[in-house]
Each structure stands twice: as structure tokens, then as C-alpha cells.
Design an enzyme around this catalytic site. Sequence first.
Site, PDB file in Angstrom:
ATOM      1  N   HIS A 205       0.793  -1.235   0.000  1.00 41.23           N
ATOM      2  CA  HIS A 205       0.000   0.000   0.000  1.00 41.23           C
ATOM      3  C   HIS A 205       0.819   1.276   0.000  1.00 41.23           C
ATOM      4  CE1 HIS A 205       0.487   1.168   4.267  1.00 41.23           C
ATOM      5  NE2 HIS A 205       0.503  -0.109   4.518  1.00 41.23           N
TER       6      HIS A 205
HETATM    7  N1  UDP Z   1      -4.064  -6.251   8.689  1.00 43.84           N
HETATM    8  C1  UDP Z   1      -5.340  -6.807   8.762  1.00 43.84           C
HETATM    9  N2  UDP Z   1      -5.988  -7.163   7.609  1.00 43.84           N
HETATM   10  C2  UDP Z   1      -5.403  -7.021   6.374  1.00 43.84           C
HETATM   11  C3  UDP Z   1      -4.097  -6.451   6.305  1.00 43.84           C
HETATM   12  C4  UDP Z   1      -3.465  -6.058   7.480  1.00 43.84           C
HETATM   13  O1  UDP Z   1      -5.866  -6.987   9.863  1.00 43.84           O
HETATM   14  O2  UDP Z   1      -6.035  -7.368   5.364  1.00 43.84           O
HETATM   15  C5  UDP Z   1      -3.402  -5.816   9.943  1.00 43.84           C
HETATM   16  C6  UDP Z   1      -2.036  -6.417  10.186  1.00 43.84           C
HETATM   17  O3  UDP Z   1      -2.121  -7.624  10.933  1.00 43.84           O
HETATM   18  C7  UDP Z   1      -1.332  -5.327  10.979  1.00 43.84           C
HETATM   19  C8  UDP Z   1      -1.938  -4.039  10.445  1.00 43.84           C
HETATM   20  O4  UDP Z   1      -3.166  -4.427   9.803  1.00 43.84           O
HETATM   21  O5  UDP Z   1      -1.645  -5.445  12.352  1.00 43.84           O
HETATM   22  C9  UDP Z   1      -1.010  -3.359   9.474  1.00 43.84           C
HETATM   23  O6  UDP Z   1      -1.661  -2.357   8.836  1.00 43.84           O
HETATM   24  P1  UDP Z   1      -1.065  -1.588   7.580  1.00 43.84           P
HETATM   25  O7  UDP Z   1      -0.238  -2.501   6.764  1.00 43.84           O
HETATM   26  O8  UDP Z   1      -2.217  -0.900   6.950  1.00 43.84           O
HETATM   27  O9  UDP Z   1      -0.220  -0.446   8.256  1.00 43.84           O
HETATM   28  P2  UDP Z   1       1.330  -0.208   8.547  1.00 43.84           P
HETATM   29  O10 UDP Z   1       1.753  -1.206   9.556  1.00 43.84           O
HETATM   30  O11 UDP Z   1       2.049  -0.309   7.250  1.00 43.84           O
HETATM   31  O12 UDP Z   1       1.351   1.179   9.106  1.00 43.84           O
END
Ligand code: UDP
Length: 358
Positions: A205
Site C-alpha cells: 500500500h
Molecule cells: N491487517 C489486517 N488485515 C489485512 C491487512 C493487514 O488486519 O487485510 C493488519 C495487520 O495484521 C497489521 C496491520 O493491519 O496489524 C497493518 O496495517 P497496515 O499494513 O495498513 O499499516 P502499517 O503497519 O504499514 O502502518
Amino acid sequence: MNNITLIAGARPNFIKIAPIVHALKAQQISYRLVHTGQHFDEKMSYTFFRQLNIPEPDINLNCGGGSQAEQTAAIMMAFEKELIANPTDLVLVVGDVTSTMACSIVAKKLHTKVAHVEAGIRSYDMGMPEEINRLVTDAITDYFFTTTVWASENLRKAGVAEDKIFFVGNVMIDTLLSNRSKFVQPGFWNALNLVTKKYFVLTLHRPANVDQVENLVVLLNEITNNVNSLPVLFPIHPRTAKVLQESGFSNANLHIIEPLGYLEFNYLVENALCVITDSGGITEETTVMGIPCMTLRDNTERPETIELGTNELLGTNPKAIQPALEILFSNQWKKGSIPEKWDGKAAERIVKLLAELP
Ligand code: UDP
């Protein structure tokens, strides 16, 4: 402190505030939960409240959509009214999303103390909106709760006083450990004939990977051509879905699915052969579950997932994917260990410290 306002706006925020809410309740500290509305639908927001037992927010500011500046401005205007109407001892923000930065600025300007959970992590990549959010938030934070010794050190280097830095561990891992026994096999498991350790999970993303349709297609081709025909499960972020739709890309190995609930997503991760991602939080979860993880970014604000964990930084050049997959398929992927204080007790430590603050 006995009156705290918690801010949550986007998916990773919900996962981080859940254990803090539970620990505040256990200590009978009163709090107000503000949802900024940055992520607002069932799949990116409400499902996490239900699955992680987070109570209904006291208010939803409904500031979804718009550009970075529009969203920042909308959240600031709405949160200023909210904070004037409901003053508090402390505003607690988590992570590095737009809501984190916008609400900390509003709080500070209204002379309210700010605590930042997951303070001090740095990618030193100013092309990432999250890095700007981290820098601005940490420039005006009063109490810094850190996940690692690296993060604490970054703050010291930036001149933060030692008595403001609290190394407490990782609230995202609190949520992982307290929900691990409740992970749920997703409904499509049988329909897709999925077999434990015989599929990949992919999430993408970051603007650098998904905003240019040609880039995204090259990445997806490189992955699907080199996974030995194993299925690749791709729960798609709304930002990525828009671009992919335009491209018309499809491949028999690639299963594009809607964003999953937390319990279903982490079931998939725990049983996967490997995760390929550009997320930050997921690299922490794979480190704790011991699942090989390849990160398609040139840098990370979470060096511990590489130095200690199962994560490797492949960069954004698609040519790095095939050699990494060869290492994986020859069973040579590193095993990794779990960082200090990623033990499920970070939120307890935070709340104990908050209770002691003047
Ligand atoms: N996650 C989820 N469902 C999904 C994809 C990610 O529950 O389809 C959870 C994942 O386990 C983690 C969090 O969302 O806890 C990560 O979110 P994201 O990748 O949007 O954010 P980042 O960590 O990159 O800020």
C-alpha cells in the site's frame, strides 16, 4: 493523570489502541476515545472494533477522504472543537498516520500534554508521509513510549531528555499475543484449497509501490513468476485496489481479496510459507510468529525486524525478488529472535506510567 483522550484514525491505530483501552479499564482510569474517521468502512475500521473488543468511540469526527492536507486540516478543525468541549489531562496518540500528527498539534496548541506510543522510529525517508507525521509528532510530544532500544536512541540523538523516554515494548504485539489463540481460518480457505506453509501472503500500500500502475504490474509479475506456482493471497488495500483495477492485471496464482479482519489475516500469516509486504506493522508480527518476511522498500523504521527478526529488506527494485525467493525455497531463510519487551505487556507498562504522571 486520570483523564485521558485516546486518538485512533486508521487500521493500524485500532490494533495499537486495543490493549491500551483494556489496560486503562483494568486500572479504572477514565478515558475518552476519539475516532477521527480517517479509515471509516467496515473492512478498514469497524471489524477491528468488534474483533478486538474495543468499545464504541465516544465520538467519530468523520474526517475520511481528501488529500493529505485536506485530511490534516479537517481532523485539526474537528478535534480542536472536540478538545475544547471535552478538556483532558493528556492526549495519547499512537503510530504515524495523519490523525497522529493532526491531533498532537491541536492538543499542544491547546496546552494539553501529548503522549506518543511508538515514538522515535525513523526511516529517515522524507518521501514517506508517515516519516513526516513521526517527526512532527515527536517534535511536540511530552512523553515518548518506545518499542525498541533503537527508537529510544533516535530520540536521544534528537535531543529528547532522558526522563521523557520510556522503553515499554510493542502494543501491536500485545494485541497479537492476546489474540493468537483466537485466529480464524478465512472462509475462502477450502474453496482455494489452501495448505499450511504452501502459499504466500502479499500486502502492498505504500505510494512508492502502488501509485504508478506500471511499477505495480512489474512487481506483481516478478512475484507471481517466481513463487513455484504456489498461490499468492493478496488482501488488497483500498489505495492499491484503485490502481490495480485500472491495470486489468490478473494471474492464475494471484488471489486478490478484500482487506481481511485481524483474526483472519493473522491466521493466514501464521500458516503462510512467507509474507511479502511493504507494511511496517506486519514485519513486527511476522518477526514474533517466526514467518519469513520480505519487505519491498528501500528503508525501514523498524530495523529490529531485520537485525533480530525474520524480515529482509529487498528494496523497490523487482530484480531482488527472485534471488530472495530462491533462498526461501532452499530452506535457507534466517530464523530470527524476538526483540526485548515484545512480551504482551507494553500497554500495562504504559498505563502504569501514565497513572504515576503528575
Ligand atoms: N491487517 C489486517 N488485515 C489485512 C491487512 C493487514 O488486519 O487485510 C493488519 C495487520 O495484521 C497489521 C496491520 O493491519 O496489524 C497493518 O496495517 P497496515 O499494513 O495498513 O499499516 P502499517 O503497519 O504499514 O502502518
